[in-house]
Design a protein around this motif. Sequence first.
Motif, PDB file in Angstrom:
ATOM      1  N   SER A 122       0.816  -1.224   0.000  1.00 36.67           N
ATOM      2  CA  SER A 122       0.000   0.000   0.000  1.00 36.67           C
ATOM      3  C   SER A 122       0.847   1.272   0.000  1.00 36.67           C
ATOM      4  O   SER A 122       0.433   2.296  -0.542  1.00 36.67           O
ATOM      5  CB  SER A 122      -0.924   0.028   1.217  1.00 36.67           C
ATOM      6  N   LEU A 124       1.205   3.206   2.323  1.00 39.83           N
ATOM      7  CA  LEU A 124       0.452   4.255   3.010  1.00 39.83           C
ATOM      8  C   LEU A 124       1.338   5.165   3.841  1.00 39.83           C
ATOM      9  O   LEU A 124       0.981   6.320   4.108  1.00 39.83           O
ATOM     10  CB  LEU A 124      -0.612   3.620   3.915  1.00 39.83           C
ATOM     11  N   GLY A 303      -2.238  -1.173  -5.844  1.00 41.00           N
ATOM     12  CA  GLY A 303      -1.110  -1.474  -4.972  1.00 41.00           C
ATOM     13  C   GLY A 303      -0.099  -2.368  -5.671  1.00 41.00           C
ATOM     14  O   GLY A 303      -0.329  -2.860  -6.781  1.00 41.00           O
ATOM     15  N   PHE A 314      -1.126   2.905  -7.225  1.00 38.57           N
ATOM     16  CA  PHE A 314      -1.434   3.394  -5.880  1.00 38.57           C
ATOM     17  C   PHE A 314      -2.789   4.116  -5.832  1.00 38.57           C
ATOM     18  O   PHE A 314      -2.980   5.042  -5.044  1.00 38.57           O
ATOM     19  CB  PHE A 314      -0.315   4.292  -5.356  1.00 38.57           C
ATOM     20  N   THR A 317      -4.514   3.818  -2.322  1.00 39.16           N
ATOM     21  CA  THR A 317      -3.758   4.625  -1.358  1.00 39.16           C
ATOM     22  C   THR A 317      -4.065   6.100  -1.543  1.00 39.16           C
ATOM     23  O   THR A 317      -4.325   6.834  -0.576  1.00 39.16           O
ATOM     24  CB  THR A 317      -2.251   4.367  -1.521  1.00 39.16           C
TER      25      THR A 317
END
Length: 336
Positions: A122, A124, A303, A314, A317
């Motif tokens: 991810s 993140l 991802g 992404f 995300t």
Amino acid sequence: MDRLAEGTNIMSRKPVRVTLSTAVLCCLAALGVSCANNEEETDSAVPSKSTQSHGSAASQLGIPTSAPLSGPKPGSHTTINLPSGRSFILSVPENYTAQKQWPVVLAFHGWGQSAENLRGYSRLDAAQAITVFPTGKKKAWSPAPYAETSGSEDKKFVLDILDSLRATYNVDDSRLYATGMSNGGGFAAYLACQMPGIFHSVATISAAYYEDILKDCAHEPVGRLDMHGTDDPVVGYYGGTRHKTKYFSVESVLEQDRKRNKCSEKVDTNRLVNNALDMHWRGCSAPLEHIRIGGGSHVWPGGLGDKNNEVGKFFATDRVLDFFGIPGRPDGTRET
């Protein structure tokens, strides 16, 4: 997630709207860090349902009582082991400074995965936020049928994490967020039901909405983003049964969220890339958004584990952080 194969910091390319904190202006690391023990409702240390529906996260969490963490340096991450024996990966943004308050994002992995799996695919933690990847006991989260923990145990773990963070960093109590993939997404939705006064918004990806997710759900609005592929072979978009337990369809969960967030039945729909639709409900007390990915599978869209990558690198995300109003994206994030 239910058995998903495994699949830098830059500022966001698009403007974000961040809600200014109305909570406590600072949290001194010198103070001890405190947190209510959110066990069963019969526990006197736990706020009642009516108490949970009122007041800020700061007032509900209280003054931290945990010892400050020996956390990672800004721009790095490390595994933190709590006295309870449970652990999480903690990532601190490169430009972290105690001179301002920071949002916190808790990201929950899927069944059979690990915190490192989710962090890896991810990315993140490219966000301008304190990012946490907790580890589920036996790689699972309640209240899924295969979880070895109770809802109270996992909620207590979440509160312990927040307590330790607030003891150590300058956390913005008005910007606490949760997200998750599959089983972790179901748990994030469960937190929205159980801790609406603590989490400002929750985002769920390919979430496993087992029946107990919505049990005893509070009525207080919580910002909700849901993202799900219509061809998900693991957790079907239209509901079903797994592990001898029924799980809700995405549509039925969104209807419950609509009522809880006091939205009208009017929905604004925009087409994104390929067969992805972005749906926003009108007139909500807290925002409700659903991204329906036509033909999408059981994956964190865009991802590093998304082999088809039909929606852009992404994508999930980016959209989760957009919904939370947090800048910072992984390198290579693509506009959609």
